[in-house]
Enzyme design. Structure first.
Site, mmCIF file in Angstrom:
data_model
loop_
_atom_site.group_PDB
_atom_site.id
_atom_site.type_symbol
_atom_site.label_atom_id
_atom_site.label_comp_id
_atom_site.label_asym_id
_atom_site.label_seq_id
_atom_site.Cartn_x
_atom_site.Cartn_y
_atom_site.Cartn_z
ATOM 1 N N ASN A 47 -8.271 2.806 0.870
ATOM 2 C CA ASN A 47 -9.285 2.607 -0.171
ATOM 3 C C ASN A 47 -10.279 1.523 0.218
ATOM 4 O OD1 ASN A 47 -8.335 4.601 -1.897
ATOM 5 N ND2 ASN A 47 -7.080 3.193 -3.086
ATOM 6 N N CYS A 65 -12.121 -4.603 -0.422
ATOM 7 C CA CYS A 65 -10.703 -4.792 -0.706
ATOM 8 C C CYS A 65 -10.260 -3.849 -1.813
ATOM 9 C CB CYS A 65 -10.479 -6.247 -1.123
ATOM 10 S SG CYS A 65 -8.757 -6.698 -1.361
ATOM 11 N N ASP A 66 -9.001 -3.472 -1.768
ATOM 12 C CA ASP A 66 -8.397 -2.702 -2.847
ATOM 13 C C ASP A 66 -6.989 -3.238 -3.057
ATOM 14 O OD1 ASP A 66 -8.431 -0.462 -4.745
ATOM 15 O OD2 ASP A 66 -6.805 0.302 -3.505
ATOM 16 N N THR A 67 -6.638 -3.477 -4.311
ATOM 17 C CA THR A 67 -5.324 -4.019 -4.634
ATOM 18 C C THR A 67 -4.528 -3.001 -5.432
ATOM 19 O OG1 THR A 67 -6.205 -6.267 -4.620
ATOM 20 C CG2 THR A 67 -4.102 -5.938 -5.737
ATOM 21 N N GLY A 102 -5.355 -4.137 0.404
ATOM 22 C CA GLY A 102 -5.900 -3.599 1.632
ATOM 23 C C GLY A 102 -7.286 -4.189 1.829
#
Length: 184
Positions: A47, A65-67, A102
């Protein structure tokens, strides 16, 4: 004046966290659809890459960023309704789960992608506590329907606090240090 970095995010928490590293950035909201399927760690990283590559800009660098919150391999993304938030918190109550962020960084002519993992234990919550939290705080824009910074649900955590908030600043600082002046 053009900024050195782009933060590909609409998250106010990521903006605040990136200020810990540098003030020389601007925000552009990515035009990318997040997918929450498969391995949670890889999903978060994929992502982030998709978000980052959706931004076309000539800044020196870009951070996306992807959490993702995951418990026993099940991904708990951003709830769409208060009812879904309550259901997520009920499942996370009393357990320890993973928080994966990520990250995709493009700076100069280099690309970096990684996933940072932290662990969070949510205290045992009553239905009343869950409903209070969902009404008082803003769980709909947070993976897992909670924010560690709310100081309400978390019993303990292991790993990078900033990662749990949504941006692993320590690791990002290490990468950026080679290319730009960063705050210590």
């Amino acid at each position: 004046m053009k900024k050195m970095l782009i933060l590909a995010s609409s998250s106010p928490r990521r903006k605040m966290l990136l200020h810990k590293i540098t003030d020389d950035f601007e925000i552009i909201e990515p035009n990318a659809e997040e997918k929450e399927a498969g391995d949670p760690s890889q999903s978060a990283q994929n992502n982030a890459i998709i978000k980052g590559k959706s931004i076309k800009n000539d800044a020196l660098g870009l951070i996306a960023c992807d959490t993702i919150v995951a418990l026993d391999g099940v991904i708990y993304g951003k709830p769409k309704t208060k009812q879904k938030a309550c259901e997520m918190l009920k499942k996370l109550s009393g357990s320890t789960h993973s928080v994966f962020s990520g990250v995709y960084i493009k700076i100069a002519d280099k690309e970096f992608a990684f996933t940072e993992e932290s662990f969070v234990k949510i205290k045992e919550l009553s239905q009343e506590e869950i409903e209070f939290y969902v009404e008082k705080y803003s769980p709909l824009d947070k993976a897992g329907a909670y924010g560690i910074q709310d100081n309400f649900l978390v019993e303990t955590y292991t790993g990078d606090y900033d990662n749990i908030m949504g941006l692993p600043t320590n690791r990002i600082r290490e990468i950026l240090r080679e290319y730009i002046n960063v705050k210590d």
